[in-house]
Write an enzyme that holds these catalytic residues in place. Structure first.
Site, PDB file in Angstrom:
ATOM      1  N   THR A  31       9.889 -31.636  25.563  1.00 34.57           N
ATOM      2  CA  THR A  31       8.454 -31.404  25.404  1.00 34.57           C
ATOM      3  C   THR A  31       8.171 -30.456  24.246  1.00 34.57           C
ATOM      4  O   THR A  31       8.981 -29.595  23.905  1.00 34.57           O
ATOM      5  CB  THR A  31       7.832 -30.820  26.685  1.00 34.57           C
ATOM      6  N   ASP A  56       1.629 -28.168  25.673  1.00 36.81           N
ATOM      7  CA  ASP A  56       1.271 -26.809  25.280  1.00 36.81           C
ATOM      8  C   ASP A  56       1.355 -25.999  26.565  1.00 36.81           C
ATOM      9  O   ASP A  56       0.593 -26.221  27.512  1.00 36.81           O
ATOM     10  CB  ASP A  56      -0.146 -26.790  24.705  1.00 36.81           C
ATOM     11  N   ASN A  83      11.992 -22.554  26.876  1.00 38.32           N
ATOM     12  CA  ASN A  83      12.328 -22.161  25.509  1.00 38.32           C
ATOM     13  C   ASN A  83      11.101 -21.918  24.637  1.00 38.32           C
ATOM     14  O   ASN A  83      11.163 -21.169  23.670  1.00 38.32           O
ATOM     15  CB  ASN A  83      13.198 -23.250  24.869  1.00 38.32           C
ATOM     16  N   SER A 134      15.331 -15.675  26.478  1.00 31.80           N
ATOM     17  CA  SER A 134      14.819 -14.338  26.186  1.00 31.80           C
ATOM     18  C   SER A 134      15.212 -14.007  24.753  1.00 31.80           C
ATOM     19  O   SER A 134      14.991 -14.818  23.849  1.00 31.80           O
ATOM     20  CB  SER A 134      15.382 -13.332  27.198  1.00 31.80           C
ATOM     21  N   TYR A 148       6.388  -8.485  20.851  1.00 28.01           N
ATOM     22  CA  TYR A 148       7.337  -9.556  21.164  1.00 28.01           C
ATOM     23  C   TYR A 148       8.339  -9.079  22.213  1.00 28.01           C
ATOM     24  O   TYR A 148       8.613  -9.782  23.197  1.00 28.01           O
ATOM     25  CB  TYR A 148       8.051  -9.991  19.886  1.00 28.01           C
ATOM     26  N   LYS A 152       9.426 -10.338  26.218  1.00 25.75           N
ATOM     27  CA  LYS A 152      10.792 -10.669  26.604  1.00 25.75           C
ATOM     28  C   LYS A 152      11.306  -9.723  27.690  1.00 25.75           C
ATOM     29  O   LYS A 152      12.038 -10.149  28.598  1.00 25.75           O
ATOM     30  CB  LYS A 152      11.708 -10.651  25.374  1.00 25.75           C
ATOM     31  N   THR A 183      17.262 -20.654  12.642  1.00 27.21           N
ATOM     32  CA  THR A 183      16.181 -21.551  13.034  1.00 27.21           C
ATOM     33  C   THR A 183      14.955 -21.243  12.179  1.00 27.21           C
ATOM     34  O   THR A 183      15.021 -20.455  11.233  1.00 27.21           O
ATOM     35  CB  THR A 183      15.818 -21.353  14.518  1.00 27.21           C
TER      36      THR A 183
END
Length: 278
Positions: A31, A56, A83, A134, A148, A152, A183
Site C-alpha cells: 500500500t 493514506d 512503514n 522506528s 521526528y 518515534k 533511500t
C-alpha cells in the site's frame, strides 16, 4: 505462505520488504498513497500473490477499505509492516503546531489506526506479527530532529507496551530501528523542514540542511538487505522486541545502554533516597 500488509511500499524500505516477501513465496498487500508507484516498483512480480492498494494512513476510511480488500483477497493477514512515515526536521522553535500535528498524524496516529484495523483479524487467527519501523531517532534524540524523534519515541513505548497485551493471542511485535539507509528519506519529496523563520537559527539551519544534503543517497545502509532481514525475522520463532538495523544502529543502541547504565549508577544513591523507609 504468509500474507503481508505493508504501508509506505512505493519506494525505499517498504518497497524492498515487499520484494523480499514476494521472493520468499509469500503474498503481499503493498500500500501507498500512490499505488501506481508500487506497481512500477514491483513490475514483473507474480500478480497472483500481489495486491497494490491506495492508502493514506491518515484517512480512516481508506485504512478500513484497504484492510477489507486485503482480507477478501487473501483471507488473512499474517504480517503487518508499519512503514509509512516521513521526517519533520529542523529546530523545534521553527516547527509550527500545525506541522507538528501533521507529523504525529502520520508517523504515530496513522500507525496506531492501521494496527487497530488489522488486530481483529490477527486475534481471530490467534497469530500474527507486527513490525513497526522506528529509527535510531527513537532511541536517542538529536539536534534538528526533536519532532521526528518524538514520534518515534512514542512508537517505541506503544509497540513494547502492546507486545504484552497481544502475546496471549499469539501476536508478536518487533520494532525495526534503522540507522542511515540509502533511500529517498532526505529527498525534498520526503523530508519536511520547519515552517517558521527565526533569524537566530538562520546560520544553523542552513548548515544543517547542507549536512543532510551531503549524505543523501550516500548512506551506508542497503534497503534491499534490510528487506531480506525482516523476512528472516518473520520466519523466526525467537524474536527481538527491538532490531537494530545497520552497524550505525547497533552502535547507537549499545552506546545508549552503556550511557544509561553509567548515569543511573552515578546517581544511584540519590535515586534510592526517594523511597519511603518503613
Amino acid at each position: 505462505m504468509k500474507t503481508w500488509l505493508i504501508t509506505g511500499a512505493s519506494r525505499g524500505i517498504g518497497l524492498e520488504i515487499a520484494r523480499a516477501a514476494l521472493r520468499s513465496g509469500d503474498q503481499v498487500v503493498a500500500t501507498a498513497r500512490k499505488p501506481e508507484q508500487v506497481k512500477a516498483g514491483l513490475a514483473g512480480e507474480d500478480d497472483s500473490r500481489l495486491l497494490s492498494l491506495a492508502l493514506d494512513i491518515t484517512d480512516q476510511s481508506a485504512i478500513e477499505a484497504a484492510v477489507d480488500a486485503a482480507s477478501k483477497r487473501f483471507g488473512r493477514i499474517d504480517v503487518l509492516v508499519n512503514n509509512a512515515g516521513y521526517g519533520q526536521l529542523g529546530v523545534f522553535e521553527q516547527q509550527s503546531v500545525a506541522a507538528i500535528k501533521r507529523q504525529f498524524a502520520t508517523n504515530f496516529f496513522g500507525t496506531l489506526e492501521v494496527t487497530r484495523a488489522v488486530l481483529p483479524i490477527m486475534r481471530a487467527q490467534r497469530s500474527g506479527h507486527i513490525f513497526t519501523v522506528s529509527s535510531i531517532s527513537g532511541l536517542t534524540g538529536s539536534e534538528g530532529g526533536s519532532i521526528y524523534s518524538a514520534t518515534k519515541f512514542a512508537l517505541e513505548g506503544w509497540s513494547e507496551g502492546i507486545s504484552f497485551e497481544l502475546k496471549p493471542f499469539g501476536i508478536r511485535t518487533t520494532l525495526i530501528e534503522p540507522g542511515f539507509f540509502r533511500t529517498d528519506f532526505l529527498d525534498a519529496s520526503s523530508v519536511s523542514y520547519g515552517d517558521i523563520v527565526i533569524p537566530d537559527y538562520a546560520e544553523y539551519s542552513a548548515a544543517f540542511r547542507v549536512q543532510l544534503d551531503a549524505i543523501n543517497h550516500a548512506q551506508a545502509g542497503d534497503p534491499a538487505k534490510l528487506g531480506e532481514a525482516i523476512v528472516t525475522l518473520a520466519a523466526s520463532d525467537d524474536l527481538p522486541v527491538r532490531f537494530a538495523a545497520g552497524s550505525d544502529a547497533y552502535g547507537v543502541i549499545t552506546d545508549r545502554a552503556a550511557r544509561d547504565r553509567a548515569e543511573a549508577d552515578r546517581w544511584r544513591d540519590l535515586s534510592v533516597s526517594t523511597d519511603i523507609v518503613a
